[in-house]
Structure formats: C-alpha cells, structure tokens
Design an enzyme around this catalytic site. Structure first.
Site, PDB file in Angstrom:
ATOM      1  N   LEU A 351       0.824  -1.214   0.000  1.00 44.72           N
ATOM      2  CA  LEU A 351       0.000   0.000   0.000  1.00 44.72           C
ATOM      3  C   LEU A 351       0.856   1.260   0.000  1.00 44.72           C
ATOM      4  CD1 LEU A 351      -2.654  -1.055   2.660  1.00 44.72           C
ATOM      5  CD2 LEU A 351      -3.027  -0.870   0.205  1.00 44.72           C
ATOM      6  N   GLY A 352       2.030   1.196   0.598  1.00 48.35           N
ATOM      7  CA  GLY A 352       2.889   2.364   0.677  1.00 48.35           C
ATOM      8  C   GLY A 352       4.096   2.064   1.541  1.00 48.35           C
ATOM      9  N   GLY A 354       7.325   4.196   4.122  1.00 50.13           N
ATOM     10  CA  GLY A 354       7.731   5.447   4.759  1.00 50.13           C
ATOM     11  C   GLY A 354       8.882   5.215   5.697  1.00 50.13           C
ATOM     12  N   GLY A 357       8.696   1.945   7.713  1.00 48.16           N
ATOM     13  CA  GLY A 357       8.627   0.655   7.051  1.00 48.16           C
ATOM     14  C   GLY A 357       7.557   0.602   5.981  1.00 48.16           C
ATOM     15  N   VAL A 359       3.923  -0.872   4.233  1.00 50.35           N
ATOM     16  CA  VAL A 359       2.566  -1.193   4.652  1.00 50.35           C
ATOM     17  C   VAL A 359       1.926  -2.065   3.576  1.00 50.35           C
ATOM     18  CG1 VAL A 359       0.323  -0.296   5.360  1.00 50.35           C
ATOM     19  CG2 VAL A 359       2.395   1.011   5.845  1.00 50.35           C
ATOM     20  N   LYS A 374       1.745  -3.134   8.855  1.00 49.57           N
ATOM     21  CA  LYS A 374       2.939  -2.281   8.756  1.00 49.57           C
ATOM     22  C   LYS A 374       4.139  -3.073   9.244  1.00 49.57           C
ATOM     23  CE  LYS A 374       2.732   2.051  10.074  1.00 49.57           C
ATOM     24  NZ  LYS A 374       3.136   2.851   8.914  1.00 49.57           N
ATOM     25  N   ASP A 470       3.514  13.839  14.737  1.00 43.93           N
ATOM     26  CA  ASP A 470       3.690  13.881  13.281  1.00 43.93           C
ATOM     27  C   ASP A 470       2.348  14.030  12.570  1.00 43.93           C
ATOM     28  OD1 ASP A 470       5.122  13.960  10.947  1.00 43.93           O
ATOM     29  OD2 ASP A 470       5.363  11.799  10.772  1.00 43.93           O
TER      30      ASP A 470
END
Length: 690
Positions: A351-352, A354, A357, A359, A374, A470
């Site tokens: 999914l993505g 960052g 780590g 996901v 994640k 964040d």
C-alpha cells in the site's frame, strides 16, 4: 329458546381474553437437551458437547448471539402500553485469553430482533454499531458485564456491570461485586476470574425498579449491587426477544453461559451451580509450552550435535514468545498468519512505504477482515521490550477518529503492526497535485472536525496525555465513509528511542514543526496544535505547507495566508479546484483558526479543546489575529541553533536557500530529522494506509 349473544360482547370478551396475563417461564440447567428450535444461535456462538453455551472464543473482533427462539410478550395490559414484570437468572463464566487481559464483555439483552444484523464487536458488545448507537428507535435494553474500560463511552472501570438503554453508554453502572449469604458487606468480584458466577436481573413494573444481583453461590443474596428506577414501557415493544450478546476486541475472552432461567410476572428460579456443566479446561499455557520446547531441545543436544542441528533446522520458523510478551495488551498474531494474510508480503499487496517501514494490505484468514500490516524497520539500538510496551499503550486507545491498532507480531528483530484497513487511503492524495477525486468542502470540513476530535482525545480525554508528534495529511486516513482518522500516533516516540541524549533530535515533517521544537527538542500538546494548524491551511488551500515550486511569496503557506489576511483577500487562498462551491463562513473560520494554531509563540495557540469548540460553533473566533511570526528565538534564550533555518513560517534568505537545495530531494512528503546543527530530509515516502 336460545339466547343470542351480541357481537359487541363477543368482541369485548375476545379482547379481554387476548390481554390476559400469561406467565412465560423456562429453565435450562445446561444446554445439552435443549430443542434446536428453542434457541437462536448466531455469530461465533455455539453449544459445546458438555452442554455449555459458548458466546465467543479467543478470536479477536467477533460477536456471538444466543436468543430464546420465540418472541415473548412483554405488554399484556388492556391497551398494550405498560411493560409487565420479568425476572431472569443465569450462570456465566469469563476466561480471558491472557491472565487479567481480556475483552470485551457480554450482556443480557432484550431486543426487537434475535439476529442483531449490523452489530459490531469490541465496545459495541455485538449489540449496536457506531451509526445507530444511542438511537431511541433501537428499543434495546441490556445489562452489560464489561471487562474493558472504554473512556469514549464513559465506563467507570474495566470490571463493571451497567444498565444500557438504546446505548452502550450506561445509564447506571457499578463495579462488579457481590454480597455473601446473610452478610451486608459488599465484596469485590473479578468478572474474568474464570469461575462460575450467578446473576439475577429483576424488573418490578409496579415500582419501575430494576435490580441486578451477583453471587458466587447458588443462593440469591438479600442485597442487590445495582438498583435503578426506570420505566421500560417506552423502551420495550409488545413482543421482544430475550438472550445474550458478547464480543471480543483487540484482546479476546471466552464468554460462557452454563444455565439460564426466565419468568414473566414472577421470580425466576435460581440455579444450582453444582448441577450445571463445568467450565471447559483451559488450554495449555503458552509459556509452559515454550519452556517444554526449550527443555526438549536441551535433551536432544545430549544425544549429539547432528540431532540438535536437525531440530534447529526443523523448528527455525516457529515464533518464540518470551514471558513478558504475554502481558502485552493488543492481540498477538503469529508471523505465519500475517505472512498468509499478505500473500507472503508480495509487492502486489504493498500500500505504501515510509520512514517506519512498508505497509501491506492483508486478509486475515480466520475472520476474513481486511487489514493493513505495517512492517517496521526495527533498529537494534532500540529496546525491543520498550517498543512493544509502547504498542500496548497505543492498542488501548479507542476513538472513532483514530486508526485502530488491531494487533502485532514479533519474529526475531522483525516487528509488524496490524491496523484497521482504510479503503480510501491517505488525505494527501486528495488535496495535492492533480487528484483523481477533488474533495468537496463538506467532506474537507468533516475530515477536519474528525481529526480535531481524535487529537483532543489523545491530548485530554484518555487516561494519559498522548502527543502525536507527526500530524500531517499523509497521516490522516479516510475510511469507507470518508471520515478522517489519525494514524501513526506514538510511533515517532518509538523511532526516537536510542538517540544520543547529548544531541537535539527532532523527527517530524518540514512545514509542521513548531519553532520551539528546534530549541528544546521536547514535543508538547502545543507543538501538535501547531502541526494541526498547518493541516487546516493545507486542506483549505489544497497545497502543501511548503511548496518548493511555488513563487517566493507563496512558498510558505502560513506567510502567504497571513499576507492575504492582511490585505483583506483571505478567501483568495481557498483551493481553486472547489470552483467557488464552499461555505464562506466555514472557510474563513478554518483559515483564521489555521493562523491561530500556527503562531510561533506556543502560549498564543489555542488548546485542542478550544479548537473543537470553534469548529463546532460553540465559541466565536476573535475578530483580530496576531501575526504568526512574532516569535523571537534569540530573546527567548535560544541556543546557537539558527531557528530561522528550521521554522517553516520564517522566510529568511538562509531558509529559502536550504529549501532550494533540498527541492530535488524533498517534495513535501518526507520527514525532517534535525540533529545538532544540521537538518536533512529522511527517506520517507507516502503511505496510503498507516
């Protein structure tokens, strides 16, 4: 000569007979010999071989229902307006998955349905869901035996009995306790003790009085633990179903019913606990299993090195669980389970990614629930046990505007977190560049209010203050109904562990960092408010807090919006993709509030409680605003660190030079890691599901 009976008299007799009080009664001493047609069982509920009715097992996030099959008539007066008296007694047991860590609870229920379609697990106890909770049209009555303290619902403890009417926020509640036979001294009772407990629920319609009584024996005590005056006539309809509902959450408990009696217009028969089925034997303790495995390995070593190597090779993929891990709150998944859910962590499920780590999208095999997994980049310098302890804290947070942590997994140095899947991804992909779908103003305002509500919960409404650290559009996830939910709360703190204490290290995202962070390095609720201010402005304007490709006067969103405010042209900054279709008063409020939250002086920023009141229209915003850049780091005793190098709302020449230098590497989505006198973007890409 036969005397004729008038038709009207026949009708009156029929009505009177039909309204005759009928005393419904049944008694189940175990459920082995229950006719299948007498009970309605759904969800994960089942009747075990020894006659115990099991509502839930140790599976997380499931519901179980058991109802008396036929509806019971609760209103028998001439006009069908008044509820009759009723009484029930039942014996139950709750066995948590781990000692003292279970969830959620169960409830005796009177409902218009015996299926409870659409009901959710966790705090909803399998009775309602987040859309119908509190509705008068529910016509729901329940007495809950809850083992999780949900602050959103106002629970008094994680071991209480509550009376619920159309809602899971109890009308009356008390900590679980009981009176011994012949004694007026109340004793504490732990609902998850794993022993058989008997409960009585009696409603006296003549006095509108409801009593709840508990005991560890077969005899009913003389004193109730909870008495509540209530007229159930508006709540209960003429015909209703009676039964039990239970659910599990991040953690699970097995909920058992051993016997049940019920009676209308009379007192239910107490149950003889000695004649009821016994509690199922608990599974072998996982710690014992681990110790046994370790001892076996040692024994094999005695037979030779070759056999030992074979054993290590054979069992190298088994998850090793240390004793301290059994005390962690959220559900612990096996690595094999998550590997199967993500199809071996295939790139097709990614999914993505960052700074923390990657996901992955996953499908849990047991429940068919879609989740986001994640995979954490775990550094050896971070304390593993501290990391997982922090996860335990995060797992206890429950709010409709937070992404729920479902569970976790550890395999050697590999750490995995399992979250609710957010099908619409992150907010940033809807407001930056050229989104496929342009959010309407109504959607944006709803998302803003949702995030504010979630942040208020973290700051003030949970038992501890949680600082997000964040807040940004990439960390706001959208569910199936486009509700905004905050994700990744607490992880920045985990990521920071292991840093050199002699240096100042700030992990965050450029454009969202409060100026005081670069001096103290200590995040506060006020620094969260500063970041939320940036979020308000970017949602309203449809652009990042710092736009590297923008004109110099439009580079930093706070300064640009302030300039337009000073010129009396504030609405010119509203996202042009809305084509002028927005509520001007709401847009003006969001922009003004964004400037207030972005003030460089922390004491001038509003609290999140005040922010929520502004957004809800309970408080009117001030007419005049202070300039956001009044902060003077030198006068405030700042260190030798040049604040203007890092403060997003200070367009100094040195800052513009740095932005120009970073523009090729930084697109507004990455994190900034500030340590000592250097600042650099970290390798953090967009995550569509955090």
């Amino acid at each position: 000569m036969t005397k004729k009976i008038k038709p009207t008299l026949v009708l009156v007799l029929f009505v009177l007979l039909s309204r005759t009080v009928v005393s419904v009664e049944f008694v189940y001493n175990g459920f082995n010999e229950v006719e299948p047609n007498n009970l309605s069982v759904n969800g994960v509920a089942q009747i075990s071989k020894n006659g115990v009715l099991q509502l839930t097992d140790e599976t997380s996030r499931v519901v179980g229902h058991v109802f008396y099959k036929n509806p019971i008539r609760f209103k028998n007066d001439q006009f069908g307006n008044n509820v009759s008296s009723f009484s029930t007694a039942f014996a139950f047991g709750i066995v948590p998955e781990y000692a003292k860590l279970g969830g959620h609870g169960f409830a005796f229920t009177i409902s218009t349905s015996n299926e409870m379609k659409g009901a959710r697990p966790s705090q909803y106890l399998g009775l309602l869901n987040n859309s119908d909770v509190g509705n008068f049209s529910n016509h729901l009555f329940a007495v809950e035996f809850d083992t999780v303290q949900d602050f959103e619902l106002g629970d008094i403890s994680d071991n209480h009995v509550g009376i619920d009417i159309n809602n899971l926020e109890s009308n009356a509640s008390v900590n679980a306790s009981y009176f011994s036979e012949g004694s007026s001294t109340k004793q504490n009772l732990f609902l998850q003790c794993g022993k058989t407990i008997q409960a009585w629920i009696d409603y006296d319609s003549s006095r509108n009085l409801l009593n709840v009584t508990l005991s560890m024996s077969s005899r009913k005590p003389s004193y109730s633990i909870l008495s509540y005056h209530v007229d159930l006539s508006p709540i209960l309809e003429e015909f209703m179903y009676v039964g039990f509902s239970a659910s599990t959450g991040l953690l699970a408990s097995s909920h058992y019913i051993f016997g049940w009696s019920f009676k209308m217009n009379g007192m239910a028969q107490s149950l003889d606990l000695d004649s009821l089925p016994s509690l199922p034997k608990p599974k072998k303790d996982q710690t014992t299993l681990i110790v046994a495995t370790s001892l076996s390995a040692v024994m094999f070593l005695a037979f030779g090195l070759i056999l030992a190597l074979y054993v290590i090779w054979k069992f190298k993929n088994i998850d090793v669980i240390e004793p301290w891990e059994l005390e962690i709150g959220p559900h612990r998944f096996s690595y094999k389970e998550l590997k199967k859910a993500t199809r071996g962590f295939r790139d097709e499920e990614l999914l993505g990614f960052g700074g923390f780590g990657r996901v992955y999208k996953g499908l849990l095999p047991k429940t068919n629930n879609v989740v986001a997994v994640k995979r954490i980049n775990h550094e050896a310098k971070q304390g593993l046990q501290e990391f997982v302890s922090e996860i335990a804290t995060i797992g206890r947070l429950r709010h409709r505007n937070l992404v729920q942590l479902i569970g976790w997994c550890r395999r050697s140095g590999d750490l995995l977190l399992v979250y609710d899947f957010m099908p619409n991804g992150s907010l940033d992909k809807y407001i930056y560049d050229e989104p496929r779908v342009v959010l309407t103003w109504e959607q944006r305002f709803k998302i803003i209010k949702g995030v504010a509500s979630g942040l208020l919960y973290l700051h003030e409404e949970w038992e501890q203050t949680v600082i997000h650290r964040d807040i940004k559009a990439g960390n706001v996830l959208l569910d199936s109904e486009m509700n905004g939910r905050l994700g990744d709360f607490g992880l920045a703190k985990l990521y920071e562990r292991g840093a050199n204490p002699s240096t100042t290290r700030v992990v965050g995202t450029l454009g969202y960092l409060a100026p005081e962070l670069t001096k103290t390095g200590k995040p506060t609720t006020s620094s969260d408010v500063f970041a939320f201010g940036a979020l308000l402005l970017e949602v309203a304007c449809g652009r990042r807090p710092i736009e590297a490709k923008a004109l110099p006067e439009e580079l930093i969103i706070v300064d640009w919006v302030w300039d337009k405010w000073s010129e009396g042209a504030i609405l010119e900054v509203v996202d042009p993709r809305l084509n002028g279709e927005y509520d001007e008063m709401e847009a003006l409020m969001v922009l003004k509030l964004g400037l207030m939250c972005s003030n460089n002086t922390s004491s001038k920023r509003p609290s999140m409680r005040l922010v929520v009141r502004y957004l809800e229209g309970e408080v009117v915003l001030p007419e005049t605003l202070s300039a956001p850049d009044e902060y003077d780091g030198k006068k405030s005793g700042a260190s030798d660190m040049e604040l203007e190098d890092f403060v997003p709302s200070y367009p100094s020449s040195s800052y513009l030079e740095k932005v120009s230098t970073w523009s090729s590497a930084y697109d507004g989505e990455g994190d900034i890691d500030i340590e000592a006198n250097s600042a650099r973007p970290t390798d953090s890409g967009r995550e569509d599901n955090r």
